[in-house]
Scaffold this motif. Structure first.
Motif, PDB file in Angstrom:
ATOM      1  N   SER A  10      -5.014  10.512 -33.422  1.00 31.36           N
ATOM      2  CA  SER A  10      -3.872  10.385 -34.316  1.00 31.36           C
ATOM      3  C   SER A  10      -3.027  11.650 -34.237  1.00 31.36           C
ATOM      4  CB  SER A  10      -4.348  10.169 -35.756  1.00 31.36           C
ATOM      5  OG  SER A  10      -3.243   9.969 -36.619  1.00 31.36           O
ATOM      6  N   GLY A  11      -1.771  11.478 -33.916  1.00 24.41           N
ATOM      7  CA  GLY A  11      -0.876  12.623 -33.811  1.00 24.41           C
ATOM      8  C   GLY A  11      -0.302  13.079 -35.137  1.00 24.41           C
ATOM      9  N   TYR A  12       0.005  12.141 -36.034  1.00 24.05           N
ATOM     10  CA  TYR A  12       0.688  12.483 -37.279  1.00 24.05           C
ATOM     11  C   TYR A  12       0.037  11.903 -38.527  1.00 24.05           C
ATOM     12  CZ  TYR A  12       4.222  13.955 -33.965  1.00 24.05           C
ATOM     13  OH  TYR A  12       4.869  14.572 -32.930  1.00 24.05           O
ATOM     14  N   GLY A  13      -1.138  11.296 -38.376  1.00 24.20           N
ATOM     15  CA  GLY A  13      -1.860  10.756 -39.518  1.00 24.20           C
ATOM     16  C   GLY A  13      -1.766   9.255 -39.690  1.00 24.20           C
ATOM     17  N   HIS A  14      -0.779   8.616 -39.072  1.00 24.72           N
ATOM     18  CA  HIS A  14      -0.619   7.168 -39.214  1.00 24.72           C
ATOM     19  C   HIS A  14      -1.785   6.425 -38.555  1.00 24.72           C
ATOM     20  CE1 HIS A  14       3.466   8.910 -39.411  1.00 24.72           C
ATOM     21  NE2 HIS A  14       3.605   8.056 -40.423  1.00 24.72           N
ATOM     22  N   THR A  15      -2.113   6.811 -37.335  1.00 33.14           N
ATOM     23  CA  THR A  15      -3.208   6.152 -36.619  1.00 33.14           C
ATOM     24  C   THR A  15      -4.540   6.449 -37.312  1.00 33.14           C
ATOM     25  OG1 THR A  15      -1.926   6.345 -34.580  1.00 33.14           O
ATOM     26  CG2 THR A  15      -4.267   5.821 -34.347  1.00 33.14           C
ATOM     27  N   ARG A  16      -4.674   7.619 -37.891  1.00 32.47           N
ATOM     28  CA  ARG A  16      -5.898   7.959 -38.645  1.00 32.47           C
ATOM     29  C   ARG A  16      -6.089   6.990 -39.820  1.00 32.47           C
ATOM     30  NH1 ARG A  16      -4.913  12.867 -39.334  1.00 32.47           N
ATOM     31  NH2 ARG A  16      -6.225  13.577 -37.627  1.00 32.47           N
ATOM     32  N   ARG A  17      -5.017   6.727 -40.563  1.00 26.25           N
ATOM     33  CA  ARG A  17      -5.140   5.792 -41.688  1.00 26.25           C
ATOM     34  C   ARG A  17      -5.557   4.408 -41.202  1.00 26.25           C
ATOM     35  NH1 ARG A  17      -0.815   3.045 -45.814  1.00 26.25           N
ATOM     36  NH2 ARG A  17      -2.418   2.135 -47.153  1.00 26.25           N
ATOM     37  N   VAL A  18      -4.967   3.950 -40.128  1.00 25.49           N
ATOM     38  CA  VAL A  18      -5.324   2.636 -39.591  1.00 25.49           C
ATOM     39  C   VAL A  18      -6.768   2.650 -39.091  1.00 25.49           C
ATOM     40  CG1 VAL A  18      -4.766   0.893 -37.850  1.00 25.49           C
ATOM     41  CG2 VAL A  18      -2.921   2.094 -39.047  1.00 25.49           C
ATOM     42  N   ALA A  19      -7.185   3.722 -38.433  1.00 30.13           N
ATOM     43  CA  ALA A  19      -8.563   3.831 -37.945  1.00 30.13           C
ATOM     44  C   ALA A  19      -9.555   3.730 -39.101  1.00 30.13           C
ATOM     45  CB  ALA A  19      -8.758   5.141 -37.187  1.00 30.13           C
ATOM     46  N   HIS A  20      -9.265   4.403 -40.188  1.00 31.47           N
ATOM     47  CA  HIS A  20     -10.150   4.350 -41.355  1.00 31.47           C
ATOM     48  C   HIS A  20     -10.196   2.934 -41.949  1.00 31.47           C
ATOM     49  CE1 HIS A  20     -11.457   8.563 -42.093  1.00 31.47           C
ATOM     50  NE2 HIS A  20     -10.481   8.782 -41.228  1.00 31.47           N
ATOM     51  N   THR A  21      -9.062   2.246 -41.926  1.00 30.38           N
ATOM     52  CA  THR A  21      -9.024   0.873 -42.456  1.00 30.38           C
ATOM     53  C   THR A  21      -9.781  -0.084 -41.542  1.00 30.38           C
ATOM     54  OG1 THR A  21      -6.886   1.339 -43.485  1.00 30.38           O
ATOM     55  CG2 THR A  21      -7.499  -0.974 -43.242  1.00 30.38           C
ATOM     56  N   VAL A  22      -9.585   0.038 -40.240  1.00 33.92           N
ATOM     57  CA  VAL A  22     -10.324  -0.793 -39.281  1.00 33.92           C
ATOM     58  C   VAL A  22     -11.819  -0.527 -39.439  1.00 33.92           C
ATOM     59  CG1 VAL A  22     -10.775  -1.190 -36.828  1.00 33.92           C
ATOM     60  CG2 VAL A  22      -8.412  -1.022 -37.640  1.00 33.92           C
ATOM     61  N   ALA A  23     -12.191   0.752 -39.554  1.00 37.52           N
ATOM     62  CA  ALA A  23     -13.601   1.116 -39.717  1.00 37.52           C
ATOM     63  C   ALA A  23     -14.179   0.545 -41.006  1.00 37.52           C
ATOM     64  CB  ALA A  23     -13.754   2.639 -39.696  1.00 37.52           C
ATOM     65  N   GLU A  24     -13.387   0.525 -42.062  1.00 34.60           N
ATOM     66  CA  GLU A  24     -13.838  -0.082 -43.317  1.00 34.60           C
ATOM     67  C   GLU A  24     -14.145  -1.562 -43.109  1.00 34.60           C
ATOM     68  OE1 GLU A  24     -12.059  -1.206 -47.733  1.00 34.60           O
ATOM     69  OE2 GLU A  24     -11.051   0.348 -46.561  1.00 34.60           O
ATOM     70  N   GLY A  25     -13.251  -2.262 -42.445  1.00 31.29           N
ATOM     71  CA  GLY A  25     -13.458  -3.678 -42.184  1.00 31.29           C
ATOM     72  C   GLY A  25     -14.678  -3.938 -41.306  1.00 31.29           C
ATOM     73  N   ALA A  26     -14.895  -3.064 -40.330  1.00 32.89           N
ATOM     74  CA  ALA A  26     -16.000  -3.227 -39.387  1.00 32.89           C
ATOM     75  C   ALA A  26     -17.288  -2.579 -39.872  1.00 32.89           C
ATOM     76  CB  ALA A  26     -15.614  -2.623 -38.034  1.00 32.89           C
ATOM     77  N   GLN A  27     -17.221  -1.860 -40.986  1.00 34.76           N
ATOM     78  CA  GLN A  27     -18.350  -1.040 -41.446  1.00 34.76           C
ATOM     79  C   GLN A  27     -18.796  -0.150 -40.292  1.00 34.76           C
ATOM     80  OE1 GLN A  27     -21.176  -3.838 -43.114  1.00 34.76           O
ATOM     81  NE2 GLN A  27     -19.976  -4.026 -44.977  1.00 34.76           N
ATOM     82  N   LEU A 170      -8.889  -6.909 -41.549  1.00 31.97           N
ATOM     83  CA  LEU A 170      -9.389  -8.167 -40.991  1.00 31.97           C
ATOM     84  C   LEU A 170      -9.803  -8.028 -39.530  1.00 31.97           C
ATOM     85  CD1 LEU A 170      -6.858 -10.661 -42.607  1.00 31.97           C
ATOM     86  CD2 LEU A 170      -9.287 -10.377 -43.176  1.00 31.97           C
ATOM     87  N   TYR A 171      -9.058  -7.231 -38.774  1.00 25.45           N
ATOM     88  CA  TYR A 171      -9.406  -7.039 -37.365  1.00 25.45           C
ATOM     89  C   TYR A 171     -10.736  -6.298 -37.234  1.00 25.45           C
ATOM     90  CZ  TYR A 171      -8.973  -6.061 -32.385  1.00 25.45           C
ATOM     91  OH  TYR A 171      -9.193  -5.984 -31.032  1.00 25.45           O
ATOM     92  N   GLY A 172     -10.937  -5.277 -38.035  1.00 23.69           N
ATOM     93  CA  GLY A 172     -12.227  -4.586 -38.011  1.00 23.69           C
ATOM     94  C   GLY A 172     -13.371  -5.541 -38.305  1.00 23.69           C
ATOM     95  N   GLU A 173     -13.191  -6.383 -39.322  1.00 25.49           N
ATOM     96  CA  GLU A 173     -14.211  -7.385 -39.663  1.00 25.49           C
ATOM     97  C   GLU A 173     -14.480  -8.314 -38.488  1.00 25.49           C
ATOM     98  OE1 GLU A 173     -12.828  -9.498 -43.133  1.00 25.49           O
ATOM     99  OE2 GLU A 173     -13.057  -7.741 -44.433  1.00 25.49           O
ATOM    100  N   ARG A 174     -13.410  -8.752 -37.821  1.00 27.52           N
ATOM    101  CA  ARG A 174     -13.556  -9.692 -36.698  1.00 27.52           C
ATOM    102  C   ARG A 174     -14.348  -9.072 -35.547  1.00 27.52           C
ATOM    103  NH1 ARG A 174     -11.697 -14.129 -33.851  1.00 27.52           N
ATOM    104  NH2 ARG A 174     -10.836 -13.777 -31.773  1.00 27.52           N
ATOM    105  N   VAL A 175     -14.006  -7.855 -35.162  1.00 26.32           N
ATOM    106  CA  VAL A 175     -14.703  -7.217 -34.048  1.00 26.32           C
ATOM    107  C   VAL A 175     -16.186  -7.042 -34.381  1.00 26.32           C
ATOM    108  CG1 VAL A 175     -14.885  -5.139 -32.618  1.00 26.32           C
ATOM    109  CG2 VAL A 175     -12.623  -6.069 -33.179  1.00 26.32           C
ATOM    110  N   ALA A 176     -16.491  -6.573 -35.590  1.00 25.78           N
ATOM    111  CA  ALA A 176     -17.889  -6.361 -35.985  1.00 25.78           C
ATOM    112  C   ALA A 176     -18.654  -7.680 -36.038  1.00 25.78           C
ATOM    113  CB  ALA A 176     -17.950  -5.650 -37.331  1.00 25.78           C
ATOM    114  N   LYS A 177     -18.010  -8.731 -36.531  1.00 21.38           N
ATOM    115  CA  LYS A 177     -18.661 -10.033 -36.624  1.00 21.38           C
ATOM    116  C   LYS A 177     -19.008 -10.569 -35.236  1.00 21.38           C
ATOM    117  CE  LYS A 177     -16.908 -13.036 -39.461  1.00 21.38           C
ATOM    118  NZ  LYS A 177     -16.007 -14.072 -40.036  1.00 21.38           N
ATOM    119  N   ILE A 178     -18.092 -10.419 -34.295  1.00 20.24           N
ATOM    120  CA  ILE A 178     -18.347 -10.897 -32.934  1.00 20.24           C
ATOM    121  C   ILE A 178     -19.421 -10.054 -32.269  1.00 20.24           C
ATOM    122  CG2 ILE A 178     -17.301 -11.149 -30.650  1.00 20.24           C
ATOM    123  CD1 ILE A 178     -14.770 -12.163 -32.161  1.00 20.24           C
TER     124      ILE A 178
END
Length: 186
Positions: A10-27, A170-178
């Motif tokens: 993450s260069g400016y923090g935006h990708t970091r926030r998304v990464a944390h959200t994806v990780a939350e969904g995927a546990q 939702l995407y994090g959840e999907r990847v983890a589920k698969i």
């Protein structure tokens, strides 16, 4: 138990926030690529042990950030040994514009996963493409290969539209589920 890791730059923090959200969904656990494009030994250990890996990078000039590209190139040592063969992969990217050539970046991430002999997970969500659709709707940017997120360039990560954040979860959840489903059958 299935293990998923989100590896991102993450260069400016935006990708970091998304990464944390994806990780939350995927546990999932998080591994951050440094400003120099490096990953710690502990990060490599997590990636090697993972059943699923989700790549995340901003799109700069129609491609992954150079820091993420350096990480990608460093994965060759696992490519030679087929160390990531048959892992489940996904990916996401963030840029300031609605398109910003994010699809090109996702295809690059998908190609990296394929080079490793991995199994790529698409977004799996219909686009919000009606007249009544808003930026608060899930998949309002119409992604399919993976997750695409728009973040205003003149605002911090809190300004990422709610629909993109919901889609990330939702995407994090999907990847983890698969990943879990495939692990259960092997």
């Amino acid at each position: 138990m299935t293990s998923t890791v989100v590896v991102y730059f993450s260069g400016y923090g935006h990708t970091r926030r998304v990464a944390h959200t994806v990780a939350e969904g995927a546990q999932a656990q998080l591994v951050e690529v440094s400003e120099n494009g490096e990953v710690s030994e502990a990060g490599w250990a997590l990636l090697n042990a993972a059943d699923g890996i989700i790549f995340g990078t901003p799109t700069y000039m129609g491609s992954s950030a150079w820091q993420f590209k350096r990480f990608s190139d460093a994965t060759a040592k696992y490519w030679f040994s087929r160390g990531w063969q048959d892992k489940v992969f996904g990916g996401f990217t963030v840029s300031a514009s609605f398109s910003g050539d994010k699809q090109v970046t996702l295809i690059g991430l998908q190609t990296l996963a394929s080079q490793h002999g991995g199994i790529w997970v698409s977004l799996g969500l219909l686009p919000a493409s009606t007249l009544a659709a808003t930026r608060n709707d899930i998949n309002n940017l119409g992604g399919s290969v993976g997750l695409i997120v728009q973040a205003p360039s003149d605002a911090d990560a809190s300004a990422i539209p709610a629909g993109d954040i919901k889609t990330a979860l939702l995407y994090g959840e999907r990847v983890a589920k698969i990943a879990a489903r495939l692990k259960a059958t092997s």
